[in-house]
Design an enzyme around this catalytic site. Sequence first.
Site: not given
Length: 224
Positions: A29-31
């Site tokens: 995933t990402n931030d």
Amino acid sequence: SEEPLLAGRRVLITAGGTIERLDPVRYITNDSSGKMGFAIAAAARRMGAEVVLVAGNTSAGSFPEGVQHVQALSAQEMYDAVLRRLADTDIVIMAAAVSDYRPKSVAPQKMKKTGENLILELERTPDILQTVGQRKGKTFVVGFAAETEHLEEYAMDKLQRKNCDLLVANDVSQEGAGFGTDTNIAQIYNKDGLLENLPMMTKPEMACRLLRIIASTLEAAGDR
Ligand code: C5P
């Protein structure tokens, strides 16, 4: 209270990051927090729009009131959720941070470790915004771009390539802009170039500014 600048408009917003599974217990995933997209959804509702919020992985708190919430965790799920609704949508705002790659195969069981290194093969995910741009018909399309350099050049290239009506560019290397923060800094482009420079402000404030720009662009185009 807000002026009903978007009364009767059907607005779809994507928010948050996507989750791309490797196996039943692991993912990429990402931030992205989803804060910007949530703020846009809440503001659009206050301006009288009928709002669908397509949300991936978020940490922006509870869903805004009066907004239809659709969960779409992976890029593929988000693609399906957006494309299914495109013909019934007047304004699409793509604030989600969609993963560009996903594991080429998803293991059905938890992957076991070995003594060797592990090489993951990733494949491209579908570009939702680009597909929306190709099939948009009369729908007004707004894209986002998070960049760390050459903001204007990359923004204009993205706007043209993805056939957007507006592009919101964030310089995420600046303090007070980007993933997870409560504030943002943005430049808004249309096909003629820079339309508006939005200095650092809270994401709810920026959401209002963006929606007013969208409303006046639609009005100027005679689409009332
Ligand atoms: O190319 P880039 O990822 O920087 O483009 C950002 C814009 O494209 C955002 O509006 C994002 O929501 C959208 N996007 C998408 N599908 C992808 C990748 C990005 O809709 N697979």
